[in-house]
Scaffold this active site. Structure first.
Site, PDB file in Angstrom:
ATOM      1  N   LYS A  71       0.826  -1.208   0.000  1.00  0.00           N
ATOM      2  CA  LYS A  71       0.000   0.000   0.000  1.00  0.00           C
ATOM      3  C   LYS A  71       0.859   1.257   0.000  1.00  0.00           C
ATOM      4  CE  LYS A  71      -4.254  -1.804   2.067  1.00  0.00           C
ATOM      5  NZ  LYS A  71      -5.152  -1.812   3.225  1.00  0.00           N
ATOM      6  N   LYS A  92      -5.575 -10.504  -7.989  1.00  0.00           N
ATOM      7  CA  LYS A  92      -6.689 -10.720  -7.062  1.00  0.00           C
ATOM      8  C   LYS A  92      -7.807  -9.705  -7.313  1.00  0.00           C
ATOM      9  CE  LYS A  92      -6.943  -8.932  -2.504  1.00  0.00           C
ATOM     10  NZ  LYS A  92      -6.865  -8.948  -1.075  1.00  0.00           N
ATOM     11  N   LYS A 119     -10.893  -3.826  -5.009  1.00  0.00           N
ATOM     12  CA  LYS A 119     -11.466  -2.539  -5.361  1.00  0.00           C
ATOM     13  C   LYS A 119     -10.413  -1.536  -5.813  1.00  0.00           C
ATOM     14  CE  LYS A 119     -15.847  -3.106  -4.986  1.00  0.00           C
ATOM     15  NZ  LYS A 119     -16.643  -2.631  -3.859  1.00  0.00           N
TER      16      LYS A 119
HETATM   17  P1  AMP Z   1     -10.523  -6.071   1.589  1.00  0.00           P
HETATM   18  O1  AMP Z   1     -11.769  -5.269   1.567  1.00  0.00           O
HETATM   19  O2  AMP Z   1      -9.839  -6.197   0.263  1.00  0.00           O
HETATM   20  O3  AMP Z   1      -9.592  -5.660   2.679  1.00  0.00           O
HETATM   21  O4  AMP Z   1     -10.949  -7.567   1.925  1.00  0.00           O
HETATM   22  C1  AMP Z   1     -11.856  -7.943   2.969  1.00  0.00           C
HETATM   23  C2  AMP Z   1     -11.819  -9.442   3.172  1.00  0.00           C
HETATM   24  O5  AMP Z   1     -12.119 -10.135   1.968  1.00  0.00           O
HETATM   25  C3  AMP Z   1     -10.450  -9.946   3.607  1.00  0.00           C
HETATM   26  O6  AMP Z   1     -10.567 -10.982   4.565  1.00  0.00           O
HETATM   27  C4  AMP Z   1      -9.831 -10.442   2.343  1.00  0.00           C
HETATM   28  O7  AMP Z   1      -8.889 -11.401   2.571  1.00  0.00           O
HETATM   29  C5  AMP Z   1     -11.024 -10.976   1.560  1.00  0.00           C
HETATM   30  N1  AMP Z   1     -10.788 -10.777   0.130  1.00  0.00           N
HETATM   31  C6  AMP Z   1     -10.628  -9.616  -0.519  1.00  0.00           C
HETATM   32  N2  AMP Z   1     -10.414  -9.811  -1.832  1.00  0.00           N
HETATM   33  C7  AMP Z   1     -10.430 -11.136  -2.026  1.00  0.00           C
HETATM   34  C8  AMP Z   1     -10.275 -11.976  -3.169  1.00  0.00           C
HETATM   35  N3  AMP Z   1     -10.088 -11.482  -4.377  1.00  0.00           N
HETATM   36  N4  AMP Z   1     -10.364 -13.305  -3.001  1.00  0.00           N
HETATM   37  C9  AMP Z   1     -10.596 -13.822  -1.787  1.00  0.00           C
HETATM   38  N5  AMP Z   1     -10.753 -13.092  -0.669  1.00  0.00           N
HETATM   39  C10 AMP Z   1     -10.671 -11.775  -0.778  1.00  0.00           C
END
Ligand code: AMP
Ligand code: TRP
Length: 331
Positions: free
Chosen positions: A114, A197, A200
């Protein structure tokens, strides 16, 4: 046997959660509330590491809570609350910061990513201490398990290290939690960039499936998803990352094995397969979208549900904090 304590959190950084969050984390939340003592929080303080217009943030906090309930997180079965409603999170975070090495925090890969992406100007200290606040979220509740996506493994390791360090330096107060990661669903990739991955922070939203997207939009995103050379629907992560990602998504939602889906589409083209995946996804998301809308139409009711959760969370958290302060010698 007494129930296990489960804790997890999600940031309200966007209007809608995406399919990666849903399959990588949130679906597990719903299952886990059945047999465990689950605490789930919308981590609004973590979201402050990204500067956001206050009105927008406020809406996102409500939308996040509404989506969780719409997905099936049930405030009568678990404790659902907003992080900032429980002041002990910040208070314990400070204590933990004082036992965290500077280099230790600097090794967190999410921080490195980040801060590299944002550049020196946009890298605030909050981003650096973010995993320590996360450790406080978890340790305050004496969690046994933390259901998260694979990318959070390192933060849970840090949480364990800090908990153990405190316990051996001062007093055995914290339960040492374990990460709980569903391997098969662990990673959903971007539909336009299937080696990255789903996130957003993608350059374009056209490869990101949002829970609150209208069905037409979902269909369009799947139809225009990037596929690979050849025309066989076969799982091959290296050679066919696009098709493999779609297979993963289909399998996760339909419950069919990858092999069964491959057989179902043997001899058919990518086009049919993409439409079928879209159909499975839309059937899952439509009720979630409808329920979220209903909840957002009555924000007073939503806030009242959340304040009940905050009350329960505060009771647990303030007890842990009291013990911690005493163990440190604070008077
Ligand atoms: P984030 O909003 O990206 O911080 O993600 C929130 C939760 O969703 C975290 O536990 C991440 O590990 C999971 N997560 C986010 N993106 C993915 C993805 N593409 N595949 C699987 N899990 C995800
Ligand atoms: N950092 C987590 C993520 O990006 C969100 C989070 C904050 C969290 N506090 C938590 C997850 C506590 C589990 C437990 O997904």
């Amino acid at each position: 046997m007494s129930k296990k304590r489960v804790l997890s959190g999600i940031q309200p950084t966007h209007d809608s959660f995406h399919l990666g969050n849903y399959l990588g984390a949130l679906k597990q939340w719903v299952q886990l509330q059945e047999d465990n003592d689950a605490f789930y929080c919308v981590v609004d303080l973590h979201a402050l590491t990204i500067e956001t217009d206050p009105k927008v943030l406020q809406k996102r906090i409500l939308l996040s809570a509404a989506q969780l309930i719409a997905i099936g997180v049930d405030p009568s079965k678990c404790t659902l609350f907003i992080q900032s409603h429980v002041p002990a999170h910040n208070q314990l975070a400070w204590v933990l910061e004082c036992i965290t090495g500077f280099g230790e925090a600097g090794r967190m890969t999410q921080f490195k990513d980040k801060s590299q992406k944002g550049g020196a100007d946009r890298t605030n200290v909050g981003l650096f201490t973010y995993p320590i606040l996360q450790a406080a979220d978890i340790l305050l509740y004496q969690a046994d398990f933390v259901p998260v996506g694979e990318d959070q493994r390192q933060h849970i390791e840090l949480t364990r290290d800090l908990g153990q360090r405190f316990n051996s330096k001062y007093k055995e107060i914290f339960n040492i939690p374990q990460a709980q990661i569903i391997k098969s669903l662990a990673k959903i990739n971007d539909l336009q960039e299937p080696t990255a991955k789903m996130s957003k922070s993608a350059a374009s939203m056209s490869g990101v499936i949002e829970l609150l997207d209208a069905p037409e939009i979902t269909l369009k995103k799947f139809k225009s998803s990037v596929t690979d050379d050849g025309k066989e629907v076969k799982f091959d992560e290296k050679g066919k990352p696009g098709i493999s990602n779609l297979l993963t998504i289909h399998s996760a939602l339909s419950g069919k094995s990858i092999e069964a889906i491959e057989n179902e589409f043997a001899g058919k083209g990518y086009g049919d397969f993409k439409s079928a995946v879209a159909e499975v996804v839309i059937a899952e998301l439509e009720p979630i979208r409808d329920r979220t809308k209903q909840l957002m139409d009555d924000p007073a009711e939503l806030v009242s549900l959340l304040s009940t959760g905050a009350k329960k969370a505060n009771e647990v958290a303030s007890n842990t904090l009291k013990e911690v302060y005493a163990a440190l010698g604070l008077i």
